[in-house]
Design an enzyme around this catalytic site. Structure first.
Site: not given
Ligand code: SF4
Length: 347
Positions: A91, A340
């Protein structure tokens, strides 16, 4: 030559032209053609002699297929799911901010470090990305922006952060090769200062990277000032003592007149108490670090909890009063799981 040219530095391409008895005058247009992306290939390649066009590999690019795209309604972040040539998936996330467009790229498929809060770490390491696959993420993002005429300003990637899947310094050779290509003004032209390598604290890789690319920007995922707690959260600490990592980074920052961002994810009741703030202050006071506090984005596999916004602010105030430059970053793209520690794919 590799089947593609995206992993070639300027000097490699110059030698390739020489070997093929093509004038070095074609080097710059060749680079503009390669790094301009496949959709601009026809337009850019018009400036190249026919003999050179015939020599170009087909396909010219490693095929990164965009197999899914999610766009955050909160902040416009775009999370791309990319399928690699071997079917594995990674990704990348495009993050629009005022006057800059940052691309968060992956350096590995999965990750060998087993940080307890991280989705990607759960996958384990499937493989390292090749340099050309790292470079191709930037080319793919730029192409997508042109094709979709996205009204971002600027409308090409201006900044890179290695905060996607993987510990970049576990793949330092491909990483530094990719950076040396990405920074070339005849190629993608992103200056090293605008390229941030974020690490969990990998000493050997850090030394190697700084020997080869001494002008990059660095960030460290800190998450605890205490070695014991940090080892529990981030097992990499065992082999890479925190004091040594911080010292290495401090020496770099002093030499290069930089500040280094320390990412500090806050977990309720784990690392957000008064004692942690005090330890952070004594560890970091007077040193060239800035702290970025990130309230944890909860993940299904972990019992770790996100603290309240009030306790995040209180922790920040305490650090600021202790003389530590501290900001709070509420992660971009939370609504599309692009924040994150939330990047995960497996095949
Ligand atoms: S936080 Fe970074 S280093 Fe740790 S497991 Fe996740 S991707 Fe790997």
């Amino acid at each position: 030559m590799s089947p593609h040219l995206l992993d070639k530095k300027r000097e490699d391409l110059a030698s390739w032209l020489e070997e093929n008895k093509i004038s070095p005058a074609h080097l710059k247009p060749l680079m503009q053609t390669i790094f301009g992306g496949k959709n601009n290939f026809l337009k850019n390649s018009r400036t190249l002699p026919e003999k050179l066009v015939r020599l170009l590999p087909d396909p010219l690019y490693p095929d990164l297929k965009i197999s899914a795209l999610e766009i955050s309604e909160d902040d416009g972040s775009k999370k791309f799911l990319l399928e690699l040539e071997d079917g594995k998936e990674i990704e990348m996330v495009l993050i629009p901010e005022k006057n800059r467009l940052t691309l968060c790229v992956s350096s590995q498929v999965g990750c060998a470090q087993k940080c307890v809060f991280c989705h990607t770490g759960k996958m384990g390491l499937l493989r390292n990305l090749k340099a050309e696959e790292i470079v191709a993420q930037v080319v793919t993002a730029n192409e997508w922006l042109i094709q979709n005429a996205v009204a971002e300003n600027p409308n090409t990637v201006t900044n890179l952060v290695f905060m996607g899947m993987g510990e970049p310094l576990d793949n330092v050779e491909a990483l530094s090769q990719a950076i040396s290509i990405i920074k070339d003004p005849w190629g993608l032209g992103i200056t090293p200062r605008k390229i941030t390598v974020s690490t969990a604290g990998h000493l050997k890789g850090l030394r190697k990277l700084l020997a080869e690319e001494p002008n990059v920007s660095l960030a460290l995922s800190l998450h605890s000032p205490d070695s014991l707690l940090r080892t529990k959260l981030m097992p990499i600490t065992k082999e890479n003592p925190l004091d040594e990592v911080l010292l290495e980074m401090e020496n770099f920052a002093t030499l290069r007149k930089r500040k280094i961002f320390l990412q500090y994810t806050l977990f309720e009741g784990v690392n957000n108490e008064e004692e942690h703030a005090n330890k952070l202050i004594s560890l970091l006071a007077g040193r060239p670090f800035k702290i970025n506090l990130i309230p944890f984005n909860e993940v299904s596999f972990s019992l770790l909890k996100r603290p309240s916004d009030e306790s995040v602010r209180a922790f920040q105030d305490k650090l600021i009063r202790g003389g530590i430059r501290t900001t709070v970053r509420f992660s971009k793209g939370r609504d599309i799981q692009a924040a994150c520690g939330q990047l995960i794919r497996n095949k």
